[in-house]
Motif scaffolding. Structure first.
Motif, PDB file in Angstrom:
ATOM      1  N   TYR A 265       0.832  -1.205   0.000  1.00  0.00           N
ATOM      2  CA  TYR A 265       0.000   0.000   0.000  1.00  0.00           C
ATOM      3  C   TYR A 265       0.869   1.259   0.000  1.00  0.00           C
ATOM      4  CZ  TYR A 265      -2.881   3.731   2.031  1.00  0.00           C
ATOM      5  OH  TYR A 265      -3.495   4.923   2.289  1.00  0.00           O
ATOM      6  N   ILE A 266       1.923   1.265   0.830  1.00  0.00           N
ATOM      7  CA  ILE A 266       2.813   2.430   0.896  1.00  0.00           C
ATOM      8  C   ILE A 266       3.536   2.614  -0.437  1.00  0.00           C
ATOM      9  CG2 ILE A 266       4.870   3.375   2.025  1.00  0.00           C
ATOM     10  CD1 ILE A 266       3.934   1.965   4.596  1.00  0.00           C
ATOM     11  N   ALA A 267       4.010   1.517  -1.030  1.00  0.00           N
ATOM     12  CA  ALA A 267       4.679   1.615  -2.325  1.00  0.00           C
ATOM     13  C   ALA A 267       3.746   2.226  -3.374  1.00  0.00           C
ATOM     14  CB  ALA A 267       5.161   0.237  -2.769  1.00  0.00           C
ATOM     15  N   GLU A 268       2.509   1.771  -3.405  1.00  0.00           N
ATOM     16  CA  GLU A 268       1.537   2.319  -4.360  1.00  0.00           C
ATOM     17  C   GLU A 268       1.204   3.770  -4.034  1.00  0.00           C
ATOM     18  OE1 GLU A 268      -1.769  -0.329  -4.156  1.00  0.00           O
ATOM     19  OE2 GLU A 268      -0.730  -1.966  -5.200  1.00  0.00           O
ATOM     20  N   LEU A 269       1.087   4.076  -2.753  1.00  0.00           N
ATOM     21  CA  LEU A 269       0.779   5.438  -2.317  1.00  0.00           C
ATOM     22  C   LEU A 269       1.829   6.431  -2.801  1.00  0.00           C
ATOM     23  CD1 LEU A 269      -1.357   6.868  -0.430  1.00  0.00           C
ATOM     24  CD2 LEU A 269       0.333   6.594   1.406  1.00  0.00           C
ATOM     25  N   TYR A 270       3.093   5.995  -2.799  1.00  0.00           N
ATOM     26  CA  TYR A 270       4.197   6.866  -3.196  1.00  0.00           C
ATOM     27  C   TYR A 270       4.508   6.806  -4.688  1.00  0.00           C
ATOM     28  CZ  TYR A 270       5.327   7.368   1.803  1.00  0.00           C
ATOM     29  OH  TYR A 270       5.298   7.644   3.155  1.00  0.00           O
ATOM     30  N   GLY A 271       3.787   5.975  -5.442  1.00  0.00           N
ATOM     31  CA  GLY A 271       4.030   5.876  -6.871  1.00  0.00           C
ATOM     32  C   GLY A 271       5.243   5.051  -7.227  1.00  0.00           C
ATOM     33  N   ALA A 272       5.680   4.175  -6.313  1.00  0.00           N
ATOM     34  CA  ALA A 272       6.823   3.313  -6.572  1.00  0.00           C
ATOM     35  C   ALA A 272       6.365   2.012  -7.224  1.00  0.00           C
ATOM     36  CB  ALA A 272       7.567   3.019  -5.271  1.00  0.00           C
TER      37      ALA A 272
END
Length: 336
Positions: free
Chosen positions: A235-242
């Motif tokens: 979720y954090i990776a997707e949130l940051y656009g990674a």
């Protein structure tokens, strides 16, 4: 197969490096390899993260102590240097800063290989995989709360403003592409113990033979486990656009921040080998996975630490062999 050039130090070279340091002329570092721990000695016993690198480049090198660094620095005559930096964000980044700022070393044109073991989600990776990081994400810079204190099923992490410039690093795509291309035909090690352990997981990725992959490396001092926290990392990776979360580790984003403040991030690669899954299989609890019974641990550690060097060394050796083409940055086109 790409030819791999093995470098070493003669006694004369060791004396030359010692004389260089003594005279005040810094060692021109072309590649710096930073690992996080070693189990015992640098050679001759069970290998941790540093041993295979050491045996490849520094068996005849003299250790050079650096005030503030966790372990000594080693350099060969070609400009390949390295050290054990210590585990965790503070430990490793403090060592990296001490080494970067030491006058005995010139890092103005250096490349960096941040190397170590890690965990991987069984939906995307397996034991023995080696993953080139495309993004480094700090798992910890934000707000968290207990799941029962929020909306049922909703995320329990929220980014905090003010951390935007150092919670996320995209690594140089050209350099990553070189690493991937040069390791494309490397034959990875595997073991019967790892093969048997993988079968406990239903995921196709988890059951597959080890390979070379790319994706986000998630840096956190918390050694997180379980599907809930694994999903949060994604979720954090997707949130940051990674890119998709592939690796959980404890140091890379912090080390990258230190290097960035001195030299930028265009010459950093993060290379991690998966020695565990970030969660248990469907037949065990997270606590059982964290504290397994005797004989229930994942196999493949020895093979994975060897795989990391097998995958990373072709890039190191190409940089050194073709330094005139690399000294100003990675060549634009990836060649065999």
């Amino acid at each position: 197969m790409i030819e791999v050039f093995k470098t070493g130090l003669s006694a004369l070279t060791i004396s030359a490096i010692g004389a260089t340091i003594a005279s005040g002329e810094p060692v021109a570092v072309k590649v710096f390899i930073g690992t996080m721990f070693e189990i015992g000695d640098n050679t001759g016993d069970r290998a941790g993260e540093f041993q295979h690198w050491y045996e490849r480049y520094w068996t005849e090198a003299e250790p050079q102590d650096v005030p503030g660094a966790f372990k000594p620095v080693y350099c060969d005559d070609a400009g390949v240097c390295g050290a054990v930096l210590g585990m965790g964000k503070v430990n490793s980044s403090a060592s990296m800063q001490a080494i970067l700022l030491h006058p005995d070393y010139d890092f103005s044109q250096a490349y960096y290989v941040l190397s170590g073991v890690a965990g991987t989600p069984p939906s995307r990776g397996t034991i023995g995989d080696v993953v080139w990081g495309t993004w480094l994400v700090d798992y910890d810079l934000g707000h968290r709360w207990a799941p029962e204190e929020g909306e049922p099923g909703a995320p329990v992490f929220m980014p905090r403003s003010g951390y935007e410039s150092y919670r996320l690093f995209q690594l140089n795509p050209e350099l990553v592409a070189w690493g991937v291309a040069l390791s494309d035909d490397v034959e990875l090690r595997d073991s019967d113990a790892a093969r048997q352990y993988r079968q406990r997981y239903p995921d196709a990725a988890a059951q597959a033979a080890p390979g070379v992959k790319t994706g986000t490396h998630m840096t956190g001092d918390t050694f997180f486990h379980g599907p809930g926290l694994s999903n949060e990392a994604q979720y954090i990776a997707e949130l940051y656009g990674a890119d998709d979360y592939m690796i959980t580790e404890m140091e890379a984003a912090a080390i990258a921040l230190v290097i960035d403040r001195e030299h930028g991030t265009d010459r950093i690669v993060s290379l991690r080998g998966a020695v565990n899954f970030d969660q248990g299989n469907p037949n065990e609890t997270t606590l059982q996975h964290l504290d397994p019974a005797p004989g229930e641990t994942a196999g493949g550690f020895a093979e994975t630490v060897e795989n990391i060097t097998l995958v990373g060394a072709p890039l190191v050796d190409r940089i050194i062999a073709d330094w005139e083409q690399w000294k100003d940055g990675p060549p634009a086109s990836v060649a065999d």
